[in-house]
Design a protein around this motif. Structure first.
Motif, PDB file in Angstrom:
ATOM      1  N   SER A  68      33.936 -37.910 -77.028  1.00  0.00           N
ATOM      2  CA  SER A  68      34.925 -38.935 -76.713  1.00  0.00           C
ATOM      3  C   SER A  68      35.651 -38.539 -75.432  1.00  0.00           C
ATOM      4  N   ASP A  69      35.777 -39.481 -74.516  1.00  0.00           N
ATOM      5  CA  ASP A  69      36.416 -39.214 -73.235  1.00  0.00           C
ATOM      6  C   ASP A  69      37.146 -40.468 -72.746  1.00  0.00           C
ATOM      7  N   PRO A  70      38.113 -40.965 -73.541  1.00  0.00           N
ATOM      8  CA  PRO A  70      38.705 -42.277 -73.276  1.00  0.00           C
ATOM      9  C   PRO A  70      39.506 -42.379 -71.985  1.00  0.00           C
ATOM     10  N   GLN A  71      40.139 -41.308 -71.542  1.00  0.00           N
ATOM     11  CA  GLN A  71      40.946 -41.436 -70.332  1.00  0.00           C
ATOM     12  C   GLN A  71      40.091 -41.594 -69.082  1.00  0.00           C
ATOM     13  N   ILE A  72      38.880 -41.068 -69.104  1.00  0.00           N
ATOM     14  CA  ILE A  72      37.992 -41.216 -67.955  1.00  0.00           C
ATOM     15  C   ILE A  72      37.109 -42.450 -68.115  1.00  0.00           C
ATOM     16  N   TRP A  73      36.554 -42.647 -69.299  1.00  0.00           N
ATOM     17  CA  TRP A  73      35.561 -43.700 -69.490  1.00  0.00           C
ATOM     18  C   TRP A  73      36.149 -44.995 -70.027  1.00  0.00           C
ATOM     19  N   LEU A 120      28.594 -37.882 -67.296  1.00  0.00           N
ATOM     20  CA  LEU A 120      29.439 -36.889 -66.637  1.00  0.00           C
ATOM     21  C   LEU A 120      30.174 -37.554 -65.501  1.00  0.00           C
ATOM     22  N   ASP A 121      31.136 -36.842 -64.971  1.00  0.00           N
ATOM     23  CA  ASP A 121      31.927 -37.365 -63.855  1.00  0.00           C
ATOM     24  C   ASP A 121      32.223 -36.232 -62.891  1.00  0.00           C
ATOM     25  N   THR A 122      32.608 -36.626 -61.702  1.00  0.00           N
ATOM     26  CA  THR A 122      33.123 -35.673 -60.734  1.00  0.00           C
ATOM     27  C   THR A 122      34.243 -36.382 -59.972  1.00  0.00           C
ATOM     28  N   VAL A 123      35.245 -35.644 -59.589  1.00  0.00           N
ATOM     29  CA  VAL A 123      36.379 -36.242 -58.898  1.00  0.00           C
ATOM     30  C   VAL A 123      36.029 -36.439 -57.427  1.00  0.00           C
ATOM     31  N   GLY A 124      36.342 -37.632 -56.939  1.00  0.00           N
ATOM     32  CA  GLY A 124      36.119 -37.952 -55.533  1.00  0.00           C
ATOM     33  C   GLY A 124      34.712 -38.449 -55.264  1.00  0.00           C
ATOM     34  N   GLU A 125      34.477 -38.751 -54.006  1.00  0.00           N
ATOM     35  CA  GLU A 125      33.173 -39.254 -53.567  1.00  0.00           C
ATOM     36  C   GLU A 125      32.432 -38.122 -52.877  1.00  0.00           C
ATOM     37  N   ASN A 126      31.750 -37.335 -53.676  1.00  0.00           N
ATOM     38  CA  ASN A 126      31.031 -36.174 -53.184  1.00  0.00           C
ATOM     39  C   ASN A 126      29.551 -36.547 -53.085  1.00  0.00           C
ATOM     40  N   ASN A 148      45.074 -43.983 -66.469  1.00  0.00           N
ATOM     41  CA  ASN A 148      45.961 -43.100 -67.226  1.00  0.00           C
ATOM     42  C   ASN A 148      45.406 -41.683 -67.175  1.00  0.00           C
ATOM     43  N   THR A 149      46.041 -40.824 -66.392  1.00  0.00           N
ATOM     44  CA  THR A 149      45.553 -39.454 -66.232  1.00  0.00           C
ATOM     45  C   THR A 149      46.500 -38.402 -66.804  1.00  0.00           C
ATOM     46  N   ASP A 150      47.506 -38.827 -67.561  1.00  0.00           N
ATOM     47  CA  ASP A 150      48.543 -37.881 -67.980  1.00  0.00           C
ATOM     48  C   ASP A 150      48.045 -36.734 -68.850  1.00  0.00           C
ATOM     49  N   GLN A 151      46.952 -36.913 -69.590  1.00  0.00           N
ATOM     50  CA  GLN A 151      46.424 -35.842 -70.437  1.00  0.00           C
ATOM     51  C   GLN A 151      45.227 -35.132 -69.798  1.00  0.00           C
ATOM     52  N   HIS A 158      45.622 -39.029 -59.318  1.00  0.00           N
ATOM     53  CA  HIS A 158      45.675 -39.726 -58.028  1.00  0.00           C
ATOM     54  C   HIS A 158      44.379 -39.648 -57.234  1.00  0.00           C
ATOM     55  N   LYS A 159      43.261 -39.442 -57.898  1.00  0.00           N
ATOM     56  CA  LYS A 159      41.972 -39.383 -57.217  1.00  0.00           C
ATOM     57  C   LYS A 159      40.989 -40.287 -57.945  1.00  0.00           C
ATOM     58  N   PRO A 160      40.102 -40.953 -57.213  1.00  0.00           N
ATOM     59  CA  PRO A 160      39.043 -41.720 -57.893  1.00  0.00           C
ATOM     60  C   PRO A 160      37.997 -40.766 -58.462  1.00  0.00           C
ATOM     61  N   VAL A 161      37.261 -41.229 -59.462  1.00  0.00           N
ATOM     62  CA  VAL A 161      36.195 -40.420 -60.045  1.00  0.00           C
ATOM     63  C   VAL A 161      34.853 -41.106 -59.835  1.00  0.00           C
ATOM     64  N   SER A 162      33.832 -40.305 -59.641  1.00  0.00           N
ATOM     65  CA  SER A 162      32.455 -40.782 -59.599  1.00  0.00           C
ATOM     66  C   SER A 162      31.905 -40.652 -61.016  1.00  0.00           C
ATOM     67  N   LEU A 163      31.398 -41.747 -61.567  1.00  0.00           N
ATOM     68  CA  LEU A 163      30.880 -41.746 -62.920  1.00  0.00           C
ATOM     69  C   LEU A 163      29.359 -41.817 -62.915  1.00  0.00           C
ATOM     70  N   PHE A 164      28.750 -41.071 -63.835  1.00  0.00           N
ATOM     71  CA  PHE A 164      27.302 -40.994 -63.958  1.00  0.00           C
ATOM     72  C   PHE A 164      26.914 -41.149 -65.414  1.00  0.00           C
ATOM     73  N   GLU A 165      25.811 -41.853 -65.667  1.00  0.00           N
ATOM     74  CA  GLU A 165      25.307 -41.929 -67.029  1.00  0.00           C
ATOM     75  C   GLU A 165      23.786 -41.977 -67.006  1.00  0.00           C
ATOM     76  N   MET A 166      23.258 -41.558 -68.134  1.00  0.00           N
ATOM     77  CA  MET A 166      21.822 -41.569 -68.352  1.00  0.00           C
ATOM     78  C   MET A 166      21.611 -42.111 -69.764  1.00  0.00           C
ATOM     79  N   GLN A 167      20.850 -43.184 -69.879  1.00  0.00           N
ATOM     80  CA  GLN A 167      20.538 -43.716 -71.198  1.00  0.00           C
ATOM     81  C   GLN A 167      19.340 -42.950 -71.751  1.00  0.00           C
TER      82      GLN A 167
END
Length: 168
Positions: A68-73, A120-126, A148-151, A158-167
């Motif tokens: 579970s990763d609700p704050q990111i996803w 998975l994710d990574t912060v920023g546009e790398n 919501n990034t408080d936790q 204050h940074k965007p995240v790059s999101l990745f998924e594999m089905q």
């Protein structure tokens, strides 16, 4: 080579690998990992969510997982997925395709736990990491501003995240 859960005996090595990874990030990227709280790692170990690859008796790589990763996803968190965080490789084992080994393991682990996605994710546009994860079969879903990034650890604030998924 073995993949197994980390134990409390691994804590010093986990933090050593995080420090090495952070120092490397500082030379390449504007966003890098903060110093993680000991309680975070202890909780992951207690919940069997902190992992390691052992090669010739040495910790070659570490990572953490969650279901579970609700704050990111956000709304996508409702999907049955395994989420991978904080992959850190021992420099003595770089170049040995350890991320590929983790991905293969994660797909099997996800199936065994009734999950349909590895994420998975990574912060920023790398661009380098985006291409690296795509090479392993991940779909790059784009850059997202988190609401919501408080936790979350400080590097998510204050940074965007790059999101990745594999089905699977």
């Amino acid at each position: 080579m073995q993949i197994e859960n980390s134990t409390t005996h691994d804590i010093a090595e986990i933090f050593r690998l995080y420090e090495i990874a952070t120092d490397f990030q500082k030379t390449k990227y504007s966003v890098h990992w903060p110093k993680f709280e000991l309680s975070l790692i202890e909780t992951e170990i207690k919940e069997n969510r902190q992992w390691k690859i052992i090669i010739n008796g040495q910790v070659a790589c570490i990572w953490a997982t969650t279901f579970s990763d609700p704050q990111i996803w956000e709304e996508k968190n409702l999907d049955p997925a395994i989420y991978i965080h904080r992959i850190a490789t021992n420099p003595d084992f770089r170049g040995q395709n350890l991320v590929g080994i983790i991905i293969k393991w994660a797909k099997e682990y996800a199936k065994a736990n009734g999950k349909r996605f590895v994420r998975l994710d990574t912060v920023g546009e790398n661009e380098g990491l985006i291409q690296h994860y795509q090479k392993f079969g991940f779909d790059f879903l784009g850059l997202y501003e988190l609401s919501n990034t408080d936790q979350l650890p400080a590097h998510y604030h204050h940074k965007p995240v790059s999101l990745f998924e594999m089905q699977i």
